[in-house]
Design a protein around this motif. Structure first.
Motif, PDB file in Angstrom:
ATOM      1  N   PRO B  14     -22.410 -13.099 -11.902  1.00  0.00           N
ATOM      2  CA  PRO B  14     -22.850 -14.766 -11.990  1.00  0.00           C
ATOM      3  C   PRO B  14     -24.341 -14.692 -12.114  1.00  0.00           C
ATOM      4  O   PRO B  14     -25.059 -15.631 -12.779  1.00  0.00           O
ATOM      5  N   GLN B  15     -25.150 -13.691 -11.938  1.00  0.00           N
ATOM      6  CA  GLN B  15     -26.527 -13.466 -11.978  1.00  0.00           C
ATOM      7  C   GLN B  15     -26.931 -13.744 -13.286  1.00  0.00           C
ATOM      8  O   GLN B  15     -27.817 -14.562 -13.866  1.00  0.00           O
ATOM      9  N   LEU B  16     -26.300 -12.715 -14.063  1.00  0.00           N
ATOM     10  CA  LEU B  16     -26.646 -12.777 -15.446  1.00  0.00           C
ATOM     11  C   LEU B  16     -26.159 -14.213 -16.283  1.00  0.00           C
ATOM     12  O   LEU B  16     -26.916 -14.674 -16.922  1.00  0.00           O
ATOM     13  N   ILE B  17     -24.958 -14.788 -15.714  1.00  0.00           N
ATOM     14  CA  ILE B  17     -24.725 -16.225 -16.524  1.00  0.00           C
ATOM     15  C   ILE B  17     -25.889 -16.989 -15.858  1.00  0.00           C
ATOM     16  O   ILE B  17     -26.306 -17.885 -16.892  1.00  0.00           O
ATOM     17  N   VAL B  18     -26.147 -17.287 -14.758  1.00  0.00           N
ATOM     18  CA  VAL B  18     -27.159 -18.192 -14.466  1.00  0.00           C
ATOM     19  C   VAL B  18     -28.513 -18.076 -14.921  1.00  0.00           C
ATOM     20  O   VAL B  18     -28.958 -18.766 -15.756  1.00  0.00           O
ATOM     21  N   LEU B  19     -28.845 -16.807 -15.282  1.00  0.00           N
ATOM     22  CA  LEU B  19     -29.914 -16.272 -16.114  1.00  0.00           C
ATOM     23  C   LEU B  19     -30.044 -16.817 -17.648  1.00  0.00           C
ATOM     24  O   LEU B  19     -30.879 -17.471 -18.049  1.00  0.00           O
ATOM     25  N   SER B  20     -28.619 -16.371 -18.020  1.00  0.00           N
ATOM     26  CA  SER B  20     -28.566 -17.002 -19.439  1.00  0.00           C
ATOM     27  C   SER B  20     -28.656 -18.493 -19.544  1.00  0.00           C
ATOM     28  O   SER B  20     -29.163 -19.115 -20.533  1.00  0.00           O
ATOM     29  N   ILE B  21     -28.242 -19.395 -18.641  1.00  0.00           N
ATOM     30  CA  ILE B  21     -28.083 -20.779 -18.412  1.00  0.00           C
ATOM     31  C   ILE B  21     -29.517 -21.133 -18.670  1.00  0.00           C
ATOM     32  O   ILE B  21     -29.763 -21.929 -19.299  1.00  0.00           O
ATOM     33  N   ILE B  22     -30.334 -20.534 -17.668  1.00  0.00           N
ATOM     34  CA  ILE B  22     -31.700 -21.014 -17.335  1.00  0.00           C
ATOM     35  C   ILE B  22     -32.347 -20.997 -18.961  1.00  0.00           C
ATOM     36  O   ILE B  22     -33.179 -21.434 -19.413  1.00  0.00           O
ATOM     37  N   ILE B  23     -32.202 -19.699 -19.440  1.00  0.00           N
ATOM     38  CA  ILE B  23     -33.021 -19.294 -20.654  1.00  0.00           C
ATOM     39  C   ILE B  23     -32.527 -20.432 -21.609  1.00  0.00           C
ATOM     40  O   ILE B  23     -33.336 -20.844 -22.371  1.00  0.00           O
ATOM     41  N   PHE B  24     -31.155 -20.714 -21.725  1.00  0.00           N
ATOM     42  CA  PHE B  24     -30.846 -21.476 -22.572  1.00  0.00           C
ATOM     43  C   PHE B  24     -31.371 -22.882 -22.729  1.00  0.00           C
ATOM     44  O   PHE B  24     -31.871 -23.449 -23.585  1.00  0.00           O
ATOM     45  N   LEU B  25     -31.466 -23.378 -21.296  1.00  0.00           N
ATOM     46  CA  LEU B  25     -31.906 -24.899 -20.921  1.00  0.00           C
ATOM     47  C   LEU B  25     -33.294 -24.813 -21.342  1.00  0.00           C
ATOM     48  O   LEU B  25     -33.881 -25.678 -22.146  1.00  0.00           O
ATOM     49  N   MET B  26     -34.040 -23.568 -21.149  1.00  0.00           N
ATOM     50  CA  MET B  26     -35.584 -23.730 -21.288  1.00  0.00           C
ATOM     51  C   MET B  26     -35.570 -23.682 -22.905  1.00  0.00           C
ATOM     52  O   MET B  26     -36.559 -24.453 -23.263  1.00  0.00           O
ATOM     53  N   ALA B  27     -34.907 -23.066 -23.671  1.00  0.00           N
ATOM     54  CA  ALA B  27     -34.736 -23.141 -25.229  1.00  0.00           C
ATOM     55  C   ALA B  27     -34.612 -24.484 -25.470  1.00  0.00           C
ATOM     56  O   ALA B  27     -35.300 -25.134 -26.595  1.00  0.00           O
ATOM     57  N   GLN B  28     -33.803 -25.129 -25.033  1.00  0.00           N
ATOM     58  CA  GLN B  28     -33.270 -26.524 -25.262  1.00  0.00           C
ATOM     59  C   GLN B  28     -34.471 -27.466 -25.134  1.00  0.00           C
ATOM     60  O   GLN B  28     -34.655 -28.459 -25.738  1.00  0.00           O
ATOM     61  N   ALA B  29     -35.307 -27.247 -24.178  1.00  0.00           N
ATOM     62  CA  ALA B  29     -36.365 -28.032 -23.821  1.00  0.00           C
ATOM     63  C   ALA B  29     -37.429 -27.817 -24.661  1.00  0.00           C
ATOM     64  O   ALA B  29     -38.609 -28.930 -24.721  1.00  0.00           O
ATOM     65  N   MET B  30     -37.543 -26.877 -25.462  1.00  0.00           N
ATOM     66  CA  MET B  30     -38.845 -26.623 -26.429  1.00  0.00           C
ATOM     67  C   MET B  30     -38.540 -27.611 -27.606  1.00  0.00           C
ATOM     68  O   MET B  30     -37.505 -27.963 -27.891  1.00  0.00           O
ATOM     69  N   PRO B  31     -39.713 -28.054 -27.980  1.00  0.00           N
ATOM     70  CA  PRO B  31     -39.540 -29.176 -29.128  1.00  0.00           C
ATOM     71  C   PRO B  31     -38.959 -28.404 -30.317  1.00  0.00           C
ATOM     72  O   PRO B  31     -39.170 -27.313 -30.455  1.00  0.00           O
ATOM     73  N   GLY B  32     -38.149 -29.130 -31.220  1.00  0.00           N
ATOM     74  CA  GLY B  32     -37.711 -28.681 -32.430  1.00  0.00           C
ATOM     75  C   GLY B  32     -36.250 -27.752 -32.079  1.00  0.00           C
ATOM     76  O   GLY B  32     -35.946 -27.545 -30.902  1.00  0.00           O
ATOM     77  N   ASP B  33     -35.603 -27.412 -33.089  1.00  0.00           N
ATOM     78  CA  ASP B  33     -34.459 -26.672 -33.182  1.00  0.00           C
ATOM     79  C   ASP B  33     -34.306 -25.758 -34.167  1.00  0.00           C
ATOM     80  O   ASP B  33     -35.322 -25.518 -35.055  1.00  0.00           O
ATOM     81  N   ALA B  34     -33.107 -25.201 -34.580  1.00  0.00           N
ATOM     82  CA  ALA B  34     -33.252 -24.240 -35.641  1.00  0.00           C
ATOM     83  C   ALA B  34     -33.462 -24.649 -36.920  1.00  0.00           C
ATOM     84  O   ALA B  34     -33.826 -23.738 -37.637  1.00  0.00           O
ATOM     85  N   LEU B  35     -33.365 -25.792 -37.009  1.00  0.00           N
ATOM     86  CA  LEU B  35     -33.540 -26.278 -38.381  1.00  0.00           C
ATOM     87  C   LEU B  35     -34.906 -26.631 -38.650  1.00  0.00           C
ATOM     88  O   LEU B  35     -35.337 -26.297 -39.786  1.00  0.00           O
ATOM     89  N   THR B  36     -35.655 -26.997 -37.671  1.00  0.00           N
ATOM     90  CA  THR B  36     -37.122 -27.241 -37.776  1.00  0.00           C
ATOM     91  C   THR B  36     -37.851 -26.514 -38.555  1.00  0.00           C
ATOM     92  O   THR B  36     -38.447 -26.806 -39.527  1.00  0.00           O
ATOM     93  N   GLY B  37     -37.884 -25.272 -38.510  1.00  0.00           N
ATOM     94  CA  GLY B  37     -38.786 -24.361 -39.208  1.00  0.00           C
ATOM     95  C   GLY B  37     -38.127 -23.975 -40.443  1.00  0.00           C
ATOM     96  O   GLY B  37     -38.915 -23.227 -41.616  1.00  0.00           O
TER      97      GLY B  37
END
Lengths: 310, 320, 338
Positions: B14-37
């Motif tokens: 569960p620690q690893l899963i929570v970590l991955s969710i946090i990282i994922f959400l942080m990435a989502q919160a950043m402007p742009g996505d995979a296509l932007t660049g």
């Protein structure tokens, strides 16, 4: 009328085990204990470590979750915390064993003693200070010491601060859990005398929990002996010390050191005899799990845990 | 003990899963996505939108998360937009480099910490202790990146004892003795730089553990048996004091991560830390995500290893 | 009495607080004979444990003056290696708190074996193990083979205290120092442990120093008793005399503060035991706690007076002592007990 009635009190602690920490069994810390204390009396609860005496006290005041049974204070059910009114909680207070760790070292004496007052009464700063000073005087400490910290006091003085806190709200019942076992002999005397004095003065009732039979004998009117969560024997001081019926009580009483060295040989021999009797008749007095049977009355006040057949 | 380890492992997931969710959400919160660049800004917006829909970029976050995490389980960490290559591939060699750098650092850390901590604890409040404690205070106060620069300047440029950059001398053949020696040679200075700074907390910790254990009752029992002072230390005090140090190991790994980020940058050592800084500066977010995830996983594993070590050496845990 | 095993002469053990040394044991002289239990009674701060630690050489930061003769040999100035030869072999110690006195990371067997390894290195592995099992048996531990491989936290307090006793008696010491050996234990366990100490003593003929604050324990165990207050011995007598005809105000106060048959009110000693750095250093040290006794009854520099053979009392104030709650006239020169 009895001020406190405890009926078939059970306090179980879960034993967790396995990978998922599931409850596999229970430790029956208190397993069907019933007693009543008359107002103004001192009731002694005696047992060795692990007997459940402290847990019983903590259960009554609401510090442990009660698994089953009931606790009544002045006829009102207080088993469930929700049913306990504010008025009742202030009527029951506790004195703890260790005067060194039960007082917050970062708080001044004034704040320690005033804490219950602040919880239950709306006093102005001046009134509060006056009450704290009165309490300090009552427990024999100088009223000027309200600004001191716990570490500036000796063990006996600290225990008296603990008592001042406990009596701040003029409670009716005080649960004293080994109040003097951490103290030196002379300081012990001081605290015990003082507890007796305020009992008379304030009409207090004590539930006195201790492992020290000498002190229990000195302090208590009625005494119960506990072993592995159950009562083994209950009676007046006279009955317990002079006519113990249960082999466990006999062994406990015989183990008390005698302050008169001339009785030495007699005592050793007596102890030896009791130990032999204990070894021989253990199976008669305890069930297959090594627990005490339920109590049977042998006189109006004297109850002993004996097997069904007699 | 096995039960304990298994239970501990189960908590790790569960620690690893929570970590991955946090990282994922942080990435989502950043402007742009995979296509932007990736796409030419002149392309029609509607076409991009269509492409987004097709790639699943408009899906709700939990579906995207499941996509991402299942990709990770298949070894797919995404594409680096800067290097135009698979992140997995990009990370692999650097991970190996950082791993060896970490191992070397840990070895140095303990080689320094254990004797200093023992001397300081055993002879506490002597001149020797004061000088060791003095060193630890300097260590606490010195920023690692400045210290590393000074080390590089003195031993790399002035004395030229060590190479000043890279992880291996160019032109050496992988698999040869020369290659290994060159690798080690490149590791030493950065590892020593981190270790000299980072070890101070372990020295202090070990010192206070020993000072503490010295006053425990069982030490008096040992003396009362007639054990000599050296025996008292070796048999009784040390083992009890080293126990908490084992528990400290997890924290040590977390500190290593921050350490390597600075030091790899300064020594131009091609490892995860350097990659991390570069990727952040270049906004290469898929790489940043992957690196943060790996760092996080390393920290969690570090804690796991500490607990397992503790369960092996401490009978009080071993039995349960 | 029998042969002198231990002779403490003018022992001063001081600790440094700030810039000064303060004596926790202040000029104490005592003897312990073979096959004798000397009880040392006192409250916390009386210096009784500091005295025991001085005999065993266990103080790491204290200044020790005076002499401690063990079988005629001064052990205060003994080099560490020679002292280590004695400790655990000819003299050993039982500690107060069984929960902390054992190394939590070492098996029970190894902890007992250690004292054999140190003093009987010629023993083979098997001999040693057999001996440890025998010791565990002697101190009444059930299933010794099993306990041999257990760790301290797996045993109850009473069992751990037995292990500590097993360590102490492993090499049949001539002198056994028991520092509050039963304070942390339940009464029935206490009775068993005391019984055990008594048996071992008579079997080995050792001298025993029993340090305790529990007067009942002393009354049961000791042959002679020394009462300590503020670092000094204030009264020494054989156990019968001390309990039936106590003289020093402190001894009498202490005895009256213990609950006893038919006692309504316990005696309370006024004031508190001062901290080490505040201990009175001149005159009768107990004087400030019996302020109703006229000051001219105290000696200027109180010494021990032998008032009957083997019965020593410090200071002359005992002759004038009475309890304030009793009428003065009736009690001035009389006995309070017996």
């Amino acid at each position: 009328m009895a001020i406190l009635e405890v009926e078939d009190l059970k306090i179980y602690f879960p034993i967790k085990a396995g990978i998922f920490n599931r409850t596999v069994d229970h430790i029956k810390a208190v397993d069907g204990v019933s007693f009543a204390i008359e107002e103004g009396k001192t009731y002694g609860l005696v047992g060795e470590s692990g007997s459940g005496k402290t847990t019983t006290g903590r259960g009554i005041i609401g510090l442990e979750h009660i698994t089953a049974g009931s606790v009544k204070f002045n006829g009102k059910d207080i088993t469930n915390k929700k049913k306990k009114t504010k008025a009742i909680s202030r009527d029951i207070q506790m004195i703890f064993q260790d005067p060194y760790s039960s007082l917050n070292p970062r708080k001044r004496v004034r704040d320690i003693i005033a804490e219950p007052l602040r919880n239950y009464e709306n006093l102005t700063k001046q009134e509060e200070k006056k009450r704290v000073q009165e309490l300090l005087e009552l427990v024999g400490l100088s009223p000027e010491s309200i600004l001191k910290y716990p570490h500036e006091f000796s063990g006996g003085q600290r225990q008296r601060i603990g008592i001042a806190r406990a009596i701040a709200l003029k409670p009716k019942l005080i649960i004293a859990d080994e109040p003097v076992s951490a103290l030196d002999v002379s300081v012990q005397a001081q605290v015990l005398n003082f507890m007796q004095d305020i009992q008379k003065e304030l009409g207090l009732t004590y539930l006195f929990i201790s492992h020290d039979l000498g002190i229990v004998k000195h302090m208590c009117d009625d005494i119960a002996i506990m072993y592995k969560g159950r009562y083994v024997e209950q009676g007046t001081k006279e009955e317990i010390f002079n006519h113990p019926q249960h082999i466990y009580t006999k062994r406990l009483v015989s183990a008390i050191p005698d302050i008169d060295p001339s009785n030495r040989e007699k005592l050793f021999q007596f102890r030896q005899e009791v130990q032999e009797e204990y070894d021989e008749s253990y199976n008669e007095y305890f069930d297959s799990e090594g627990l005490a049977y339920s109590l049977k009355p042998i006189s109006e006040t004297h109850l002993v845990a004996l097997p069904e057949k007699g | 003990m096995w039960k304990f380890i298994v239970r501990r492992l189960i908590i790790t997931f569960p620690q690893l899963i929570v970590l991955s969710i946090i990282i994922f959400l942080m990435a989502q919160a950043m402007p742009g996505d995979a296509l932007t660049g990736l796409v030419d800004p002149n392309i029609d917006r509607a076409a991009i939108e269509e492409q987004r829909e097709k790639l699943g970029l408009n899906d709700p976050w939990h579906i995207k998360y499941v996509d991402w995490i299942s990709g990770i389980f298949q070894g797919d960490l995404g594409q680096s937009f800067r290097y135009k290559m698979e992140v997995t591939e990009l990370v692999e060699q650097r991970m190996i480099n950082t791993f060896w750098l970490s191992v070397a650092t840990l070895i140095f850390t303990y080689i320094i910490a254990v004797p200093l901590g023992i001397i300081s604890g055993r002879y506490n409040d002597t001149l020797l202790d004061s000088s060791i404690t003095g060193y630890t205070y300097i260590g606490f106060a010195t920023p690692l990146f400045i210290f590393a620069l000074v080390m590089l300047w003195i031993f790399g440029y002035q004395l030229q004892w060590f190479p000043t950059g890279g992880s291996v001398a160019p032109g050496t053949e992988p698999g040869t003795i020369d290659y290994v020696m060159s690798k080690i040679n490149h590791l030493l200075l950065p590892a020593l730089s981190i270790a000299l700074i980072q070890t101070v907390s372990t020295v202090q910790y070990l010192r206070s553990e020993i000072v503490d254990t010295k006053q425990r009752d069982f030490v008096i029992t040992a003396r009362a048996k007639g054990a000599s002072e050296s025996r008292v230390y070796n048999r009784h005090i040390l083992r009890n004091s080293l126990l908490p140090i084992a528990a400290f190991f997890g924290y040590e790994i977390t500190m290593l991560i921050t350490g390597t980020i600075f030091v790899e940058q300064i020594f131009s050592f091609p490892g995860m830390g350097q990659l991390f800084i570069e990727s952040v500066l270049q906004r290469d977010f898929s790489v940043v995500n992957a690196v943060v995830l790996l760092f996080g996983a390393a920290a969690i594993l570090g804690a796991l290893i500490s607990d397992i070590i503790l369960s092996v050496v401490d009978p009080r845990i071993r039995i349960k | 009495m029998g042969d002198k095993l231990l002779e403490i002469k003018n022992l001063i053990t001081s600790f440094r607080i700030g810039d000064h040394y303060y004596a926790a044991v202040d000029n104490v002289s005592l003897t312990v004979n073979k096959n004798e239990v000397l009880g040392i009674v006192g409250e916390s701060g009386s210096g009784k444990s500091a005295l025991a630690f001085s005999v065993m050489g266990l103080h790491t930061k204290a200044k020790i003056e005076g002499s401690i003769l063990f079988n005629g040999k001064d052990i205060v100035s003994l080099p560490k290696s020679e002292l280590n030869g004695l400790r655990g072999d000819d003299m050993s110690m039982i500690f107060q708190d069984p929960l902390t006195a054992l190394n939590p990371l070492m098996e029970i067997g190894a902890q007992i074996s250690e004292t054999l390894i140190l003093h009987r290195p010629q023993m083979s592995l098997k001999e040693r193990k057999d001996h440890v099992i025998e010791l565990l048996n002697m101190v009444g531990i059930p299933r010794p083979e099993y306990v041999y491989e257990q760790f301290p936290h797996e045993l109850s307090g009473g069992m751990r205290q037995r292990v500590i006793i097993a360590i102490a008696i492993a090499n049949r010491p001539e002198l056994l120092i028991a520092d509050e050996p039963t304070t942390a234990l339940d009464v029935t366990i206490q009775a068993q442990i005391l019984d055990l100490v008594r048996k071992l003593k008579s079997e080995m003929g050792s001298g025993v120093i029993l340090i305790t604050h529990d007067l009942g324990v002393v009354a049961e165990m000791a042959d002679r008793v020394a009462v300590m207050y503020a670092g000094q011995v204030v009264e020494i007598a054989d156990v019968q005399t001390l309990f039936n005809n106590p003289k020093h105000p402190y001894t009498r106060s202490l005895l009256n503060s213990v609950p006893a048959e038919g006692q309504d009110k316990l005696h309370v000693i006024q004031g508190i035991v001062p901290a080490l750095q505040n201990l009175p250093r001149e005159g009768c040290r107990f004087a400030e706690r019996i302020p109703w006794i006229e000051s001219n009854t105290h000696e200027k520099d109180p010494v021990l007076h032998e008032i009957s053979p083997g019965h020593f009392v410090r200071c002359t104030c005992y002759k004038h002592f009475y309890f304030p709650e009793e009428p003065k006239e009736a009690k001035v020169y009389g006995n309070t007990r017996g």
